[in-house]
Structure formats: structure tokens, C-alpha cells
Design an enzyme around this catalytic site. Structure first.
Site, PDB file in Angstrom:
ATOM      1  N   ASN A 212       0.813  -1.214   0.000  1.00 35.98           N
ATOM      2  CA  ASN A 212       0.000   0.000   0.000  1.00 35.98           C
ATOM      3  C   ASN A 212       0.849   1.267   0.000  1.00 35.98           C
ATOM      4  O   ASN A 212       1.898   1.343   0.634  1.00 35.98           O
ATOM      5  CB  ASN A 212      -0.920   0.004   1.230  1.00 35.98           C
ATOM      6  CG  ASN A 212      -2.067  -0.972   1.080  1.00 35.98           C
ATOM      7  OD1 ASN A 212      -2.577  -1.173  -0.001  1.00 35.98           O
ATOM      8  ND2 ASN A 212      -2.460  -1.593   2.194  1.00 35.98           N
ATOM      9  N   HIS A 213       0.358   2.284  -0.713  1.00 32.77           N
ATOM     10  CA  HIS A 213       0.955   3.606  -0.737  1.00 32.77           C
ATOM     11  C   HIS A 213       0.001   4.586  -0.052  1.00 32.77           C
ATOM     12  O   HIS A 213      -1.213   4.370  -0.018  1.00 32.77           O
ATOM     13  CB  HIS A 213       1.175   4.079  -2.176  1.00 32.77           C
ATOM     14  CG  HIS A 213       2.216   3.302  -2.919  1.00 32.77           C
ATOM     15  ND1 HIS A 213       2.862   3.799  -4.028  1.00 32.77           N
ATOM     16  CD2 HIS A 213       2.734   2.052  -2.729  1.00 32.77           C
ATOM     17  CE1 HIS A 213       3.719   2.895  -4.488  1.00 32.77           C
ATOM     18  NE2 HIS A 213       3.657   1.829  -3.713  1.00 32.77           N
ATOM     19  N   LYS A 214       0.547   5.645   0.451  1.00 34.32           N
ATOM     20  CA  LYS A 214      -0.276   6.699   1.039  1.00 34.32           C
ATOM     21  C   LYS A 214      -1.167   7.307  -0.049  1.00 34.32           C
ATOM     22  O   LYS A 214      -0.695   7.660  -1.133  1.00 34.32           O
ATOM     23  CB  LYS A 214       0.624   7.775   1.650  1.00 34.32           C
ATOM     24  CG  LYS A 214      -0.131   8.934   2.277  1.00 34.32           C
ATOM     25  CD  LYS A 214       0.835   9.973   2.830  1.00 34.32           C
ATOM     26  CE  LYS A 214       0.091  11.212   3.299  1.00 34.32           C
ATOM     27  NZ  LYS A 214       1.026  12.258   3.783  1.00 34.32           N
TER      28      LYS A 214
ATOM     29  N   THR B 139       0.916   9.725  -4.810  1.00 27.25           N
ATOM     30  CA  THR B 139       1.010   8.421  -4.140  1.00 27.25           C
ATOM     31  C   THR B 139       2.420   7.833  -4.242  1.00 27.25           C
ATOM     32  O   THR B 139       2.663   6.734  -3.758  1.00 27.25           O
ATOM     33  CB  THR B 139       0.023   7.421  -4.749  1.00 27.25           C
ATOM     34  OG1 THR B 139       0.353   7.218  -6.136  1.00 27.25           O
ATOM     35  CG2 THR B 139      -1.417   7.913  -4.621  1.00 27.25           C
TER      36      THR B 139
END
Length: 212
Positions: free
Chosen positions: A82-84, A90
Site C-alpha cells: 500500500n501507498h499513502k 502516491t
């Protein structure tokens, strides 16, 4: 005899592409039940390579129950992928350092969906992809090349991208009865004794065996 030895990585003589993967897992955050197998002619013992972005500092687990059938090419995406997403970009600048670590997400800013949990007696078809935090219920079937992004109800058939319920395998009241029986938790001697009933569609007979 009470079936194959669950401690044997390759329980089918002359057929090494099938592996009881509990015997080959080194990662303590991957937990697999007895008799669950992975079928892959290229490297059946290398199941862990299909658990992607599973970084120990994230701490999420992949939990797979007993008597599951996992086809070649099935992959599990874990929370480390997952990325922010709350900012404009992102892009994970921080992983490259050299001054970019200043952009590291604060605690709680990266999406985290918890453990991925696969129930018992689940069949996951060829080349399917299971996303982080998904729970797949007991007795479910995942069609080949599905992308599973949401929880899968027990004893349902799902397929597609994103995977959707195609049909329930049994009525809701029958599913409740099957979950209560939980034949996969019986002693293996009892499983062996009642195999014909377990593979039949006779729920009444299975309940009778449970009480025997």
C-alpha cells in the site's frame, strides 16, 4: 490407514508438483493448516514467493486453514504494497532516501487492512489474486483468474475482476449447519471414516456422523 502424512511435503508419489505447504513455510507470519496443498509444476515448495509485499515490519499475517486447494499462480498481495493515498502524490519518495525520507508517512497514514484469512476447505483457482485484508469463508470456491478485493462468504462461488458472488453453494441455513459441523476439525481418523459422506451432498448424514 488414515490418509497421507500431513508432514510429508509431497504426499503423492511421483507427483512432486503437489505440496502440503505447511511443511515448506519459513515465515512465521504465514500460517497454514494441515493437508492444504499448492499445485505448481515449476516449484510447489516455493509457495512463499507468491505472498507479495509481506514485510516483517508491517506485521500482517496470511492465515490459511486446513484442506485448502491452491492452484498454480495464486498470489496474495499483503499490506506492504500500500501507498499513502491521502496526499496529492502516491509516489513512495521516502523509500529512496537521499533527503526524500522527509516525506515518510506518519504512523497510521498508510492504508492497513489487517490479516488476510482463508478459511478451511477453500478452493482457489488458477492465477487468482487475493488483496490485503480479505477474508475468504469456509468452503468457498474462487474461480480462476479472479481478483478478490472483498470478503467472500462461506460456501459461495465467486469470480471475476473484481470477484463477485456467482452463486451460493448451499442455502443460508445449510451453510450455518455446515459451519457448526466443522468436519475439518475432526480427528483425522474420523475424517477418514466418513469420507464418503464428507464428499456427498447429504448434510443430514454429515450431522449424524458428527454426533457419532
Amino acid at each position: 490407514m488414515n490418509g497421507p502424512d500431513p508432514r510429508d511435503p509431497h504426499p503423492m508419489a511421483g507427483f512432486p508438483q503437489v505440496c502440503f505447504i505447511k511443511n515448506t513455510i519459513a515465515n512465521p507470519n504465514i500460517i497454514v493448516g494441515d493437508y492444504t496443498y499448492y499445485d505448481d509444476p515449476d516449484d510447489a515448495e516455493g509457495f512463499e514467493r507468491n505472498v507479495l509485499y509481506h514485510f516483517p515490519f508491517v506485521g500482517d499475517r496470511l492465515v490459511i486453514g486446513k484442506f485448502c486447494a491452491i492452484a498454480r499462480g495464486v498470489r496474495f498481495i499483503m499490506n506492504g504494497a500500500n501507498h499513502k493515498m491521502s496526499g496529492i502524490s502516491t509516489y513512495p519518495f521516502q523509500i529512496f532516501g537521499n533527503g526524500w525520507e522527509a516525506a515518510a508517512p506518519a504512523d497510521g497514514e498508510l492504508p492497513y487492512k489487517g490479516d488476510t484469512v482463508i478459511g478451511n476447505d477453500v478452493w482457489i483457482g488458477y492465477d487468482s489474486l487475493v488483496m490485503p485484508g480479505v477474508h475468504i469463508g469456509n468452503g468457498a470456491i474462487v474461480a480462476a483468474r479472479s481478483v478478490v478485493v472483498n470478503d467472500v462468504p462461506a460456501y459461495s462461488v465467486v469470480g471475476g475482476n473484481p470477484a463477485r458472488v456467482i452463486k451460493p453453494r448451499f442455502a443460508a441455513d445449510v451453510v450455518a449447519r455446515l459451519e457448526a459441523v466443522a468436519w475439518w476439525d475432526w480427528p483425522i481418523e474420523k475424517v477418514t471414516q466418513h469420507l464418503r459422506v464428507i464428499v456427498s451432498g447429504d448434510v443430514d448424514a454429515l450431522e449424524a456422523c458428527a454426533g457419532a
